[in-house]
Scaffold this motif. Structure first.
Motif, mmCIF file in Angstrom:
data_model
loop_
_atom_site.group_PDB
_atom_site.id
_atom_site.type_symbol
_atom_site.label_atom_id
_atom_site.label_comp_id
_atom_site.label_asym_id
_atom_site.label_seq_id
_atom_site.Cartn_x
_atom_site.Cartn_y
_atom_site.Cartn_z
ATOM 1 N N LEU A 34 31.297 25.689 -24.014
ATOM 2 C CA LEU A 34 32.443 24.733 -24.755
ATOM 3 C C LEU A 34 32.208 24.910 -26.259
ATOM 4 O O LEU A 34 31.121 24.797 -26.752
ATOM 5 N N VAL A 70 37.328 19.502 -27.063
ATOM 6 C CA VAL A 70 37.147 20.906 -26.758
ATOM 7 C C VAL A 70 37.925 21.460 -27.571
ATOM 8 O O VAL A 70 39.232 21.344 -27.494
ATOM 9 N N VAL A 73 37.093 27.619 -25.076
ATOM 10 C CA VAL A 73 36.235 27.543 -23.788
ATOM 11 C C VAL A 73 35.629 28.911 -23.716
ATOM 12 O O VAL A 73 36.265 29.798 -23.946
ATOM 13 N N VAL A 77 34.222 29.364 -18.073
ATOM 14 C CA VAL A 77 34.501 27.908 -17.978
ATOM 15 C C VAL A 77 35.541 27.417 -16.867
ATOM 16 O O VAL A 77 36.778 27.882 -17.029
ATOM 17 N N GLU A 106 28.810 23.967 -20.339
ATOM 18 C CA GLU A 106 29.763 23.089 -19.748
ATOM 19 C C GLU A 106 29.067 22.093 -18.453
ATOM 20 O O GLU A 106 29.618 21.105 -18.358
#
Length: 336
Positions: A34, A70, A73, A77, A106
């Protein structure tokens, strides 16, 4: 992007070079990473130890605890999406949280408590993971178990101690005894839920006997283990368990043999350091902590807010951690 770093191990925290404001390139997330916009961070003893060179790492951006949002990603993810509010304790092997943007795997990130601000959430991850793993994974206590057992927490007013006392009091049936020496620290440990608080500056067994507790089944030694080891062996009942998180220069374990005592080390970075098959347990653990916070069962351990995230404020925070007089966690918020 803005960040705080150091270029030389071992400088006293009073030296302006010990932590400096810098600008560094924005990181790029890997497949399971992330990219998090950091909103708040908290300071742990490991921050000061790495700066001092204890772990023999190269100088870099420090910081582990963080709460943020966040922004991007990685391609693999599956647990998060952009916009999610998160909190985590990071990895020893990667750049830290003293930066506006950070990449983090993550599997060691949780959805942060909905009922807390970023600052209050940032106080929780590293100490919550350490306390949970120490109590349930290393010392082998089970939730709603421990009836008739007693847990002694040495150094209960610190960040890990504050969470450990709460977890043991709310999720087990153990008698929880914390140690603290200053009036304000005693009050803090009682507020965290300890049944009893004793002074680690006085003989431990005498105080336990005066409480009618006597020997205990479990000890969590969070600080100065080398100094207290003889007393800890004395207060543990036969076949008891000793859990340790600090960094004693040496530890003679032979005296544990007579009582068949077991010794258990806890380092919450082990799973991320070795990418163990159960690494994702820290994701689930942090989600559980968030749920318990939102249900009002646990409380944040924020002890002091030191203002904006910059080198000057961070040096103040490191100095307080190094003094050994911090209660709970020291938090900084926003790169402004």
């Amino acid at each position: 992007m803005k960040a705080i770093t150091f270029t030389e191990h071992g400088l006293p925290i009073e030296d302006p070079r010990s932590l400096q404001d810098v600008n560094i390139p924005q990181p790029v997330p890997g497949r399971r990473d992330l990219l998090v916009e950091v909103e708040a961070v908290s300071v742990n003893p490991v921050d000061t130890k790495v700066r001092a060179g204890t772990f023999a790492r190269e100088p870099k951006v420090l910081g582990w605890d963080a709460a943020g949002t966040v922004r991007e990603v990685g391609c693999e993810v599956s647990l998060f999406k952009p916009g999610d509010k998160v909190y985590y304790a990071g990895s020893l092997t990667r750049a830290g949280s003293y930066s506006e943007l950070q990449v983090v795997d993550e599997r060691i990130v949780g959805h942060r408590p909905r009922s807390l601000s970023a600052a209050h959430a940032a106080a929780l991850p590293l100490t919550s993971i350490t306390a949970w793993e120490l109590l349930f994974d290393r010392l082998g206590v089970s939730e709603r178990g421990g009836a008739g057992d007693a847990l002694l927490v040495v150094g209960a007013a610190g960040g890990v101690g504050s969470m450990l006392v709460q977890l043991a009091r709310t999720l087990t049936d153990m008698t929880v005894i914390g140690t603290a020496s200053r009036p304000e620290s005693v009050d803090w440990v009682k507020r965290m839920g300890a049944h009893h608080v004793i002074d680690h500056g006085q003989p431990l067994l005498d105080q336990l006997q005066a409480l009618g507790v006597g020997e205990v089944s479990h000890v969590a030694s969070l600080t100065h283990t080398e100094e207290y080891l003889t007393q800890l062996i004395e207060v543990l009942r036969p076949q008891g368990r000793l859990g340790v998180i600090d960094d004693p220069r040496s530890l003679d374990v032979m005296p544990l043999k007579l009582k068949s005592l077991s010794l258990h080390w806890e380092l919450m970075f082990t799973r991320s350091l070795f990418e163990t098959p159960d690494m994702v347990k820290q994701h689930h653990l942090l989600n559980r902590i968030a749920q318990l916070i939102d249900q009002g069962i646990l409380q944040t351990t924020l002890g002091a807010h030191f203002g904006a995230i910059n080198a000057a404020n961070m040096r103040r925070a490191h100095a307080l951690v190094e003094s050994g007089k911090a209660r709970g966690k020291i938090v900084l918020e926003s790169f402004r």
